[in-house]
Design a protein around this motif. Sequence first.
Motif, short mmCIF file in Angstrom:
data_model
loop_
_atom_site.label_atom_id
_atom_site.label_comp_id
_atom_site.label_asym_id
_atom_site.label_seq_id
_atom_site.Cartn_x
_atom_site.Cartn_y
_atom_site.Cartn_z
N ILE A 1 -42.34 131.34 49.69
CA ILE A 1 -41.53 131.17 50.18
C ILE A 1 -39.95 132.12 51.02
CG2 ILE A 1 -39.15 129.86 49.07
CD1 ILE A 1 -41.12 128.97 47.00
N SER A 2 -40.21 132.97 50.57
CA SER A 2 -39.30 133.76 51.29
C SER A 2 -40.25 134.27 52.53
CB SER A 2 -38.98 135.57 50.24
OG SER A 2 -38.69 134.96 49.48
N VAL A 3 -41.13 134.32 53.12
CA VAL A 3 -41.54 134.68 54.24
C VAL A 3 -41.74 133.59 55.23
CG1 VAL A 3 -43.69 135.12 55.01
CG2 VAL A 3 -43.07 136.45 53.86
N LEU A 4 -42.24 132.17 54.53
CA LEU A 4 -40.85 131.57 54.83
C LEU A 4 -39.71 130.54 55.91
CD1 LEU A 4 -43.62 128.56 56.01
CD2 LEU A 4 -42.59 127.64 54.29
N GLY A 5 -39.50 131.57 54.32
CA GLY A 5 -37.90 130.96 54.52
C GLY A 5 -37.71 131.79 56.25
N TYR A 6 -37.52 132.89 55.46
CA TYR A 6 -37.50 133.87 56.88
C TYR A 6 -37.93 133.41 58.17
CZ TYR A 6 -34.72 136.52 53.79
OH TYR A 6 -33.99 137.49 52.81
N GLY A 7 -38.97 133.54 58.46
CA GLY A 7 -40.43 133.37 59.02
C GLY A 7 -39.37 132.07 60.61
N ILE A 8 -39.34 130.87 59.39
CA ILE A 8 -38.08 129.47 60.16
C ILE A 8 -36.83 129.93 60.77
CG2 ILE A 8 -37.73 127.69 59.39
CD1 ILE A 8 -40.23 127.08 57.77
N THR A 9 -36.06 130.50 59.56
CA THR A 9 -34.61 130.87 60.72
C THR A 9 -34.61 131.73 61.54
OG1 THR A 9 -33.76 131.23 58.10
CG2 THR A 9 -32.63 132.70 59.47
N GLY A 10 -36.21 132.83 61.53
CA GLY A 10 -36.18 133.63 63.00
C GLY A 10 -36.69 132.77 64.61
N VAL A 11 -37.43 132.19 63.96
CA VAL A 11 -38.16 131.24 65.20
C VAL A 11 -36.35 130.28 65.40
CG1 VAL A 11 -39.67 129.49 65.04
CG2 VAL A 11 -40.15 131.25 65.01
#
Length: 180
Positions: free
Chosen positions: A17-27
Motif C-alpha cells: 500500500i505504501s509503495v502504491l501510494g507513493y508511486g501514484i503520488t509521484g506519477v
Amino acid sequence: MKDRKMFPKVLMLCFGISVLGYGITGVTGYLMYGATTQPQVTLNLPPGNLRSKIAIYTTLVNPLTKYALFVIPIAEAIEDGLRVAGSRPVSVAIRTALVVGTTVVALAVPLFGYVTMLIGALMCSSVTVLMPCLCYLKISSMKARKLGFERVVCVGIIGLAVGMAAVGTYFSLTHIFDTL
C-alpha cells in the motif's frame, strides 16, 4: 498479533500500500507539473494563494516537531550522564544549549546542508532498508539454509539499498565539490 503466521502477510500488505501510494503520488505529480518541477514541493505552489501559504507553513512546522523528537534522547542521555535528570532548570538549560548549539553550527559551517545530505544518503538507506533485511536474513538463516523467494527478494533489496546509498553519496559529494 495473536496469529504469528499472519505477520508477513500484513507486512507485505502495508509495504504494498505504501509503495502504491507513493508511486501514484509521484506519477501524478510528474503528469501535473512535468519536467519543470522544482526540487522543493513548496516552490511549485502558486504564489499568493491562501492554500499555498497554509501548505508552506505546515511544511515549516513539520521539521520543528521532528527536531524536538530528535533532541529528546540526546538531552536525556546528557542529563543521565551528568546525573541531573530530576532538575527542571538544568534540563531546560541543556535542551536550550543543544538547540542553540546546533543552530550555530548550521549557520557557521559552510555547506552544512550538503554535509547533512551526505549523512542522510549514507544513513537513511542503511538504517531503513539495509539493516532490516540483513537482520531478517541473519534470523532466518538460523532456521533454514535453503535459497527461497524471500531470501532472493531480501538480497535484491539489499542491492537496491547499497545502490541508493552509493548514488546519494555520489550526488552529495558532487554538490560539495562543486561548491568548493
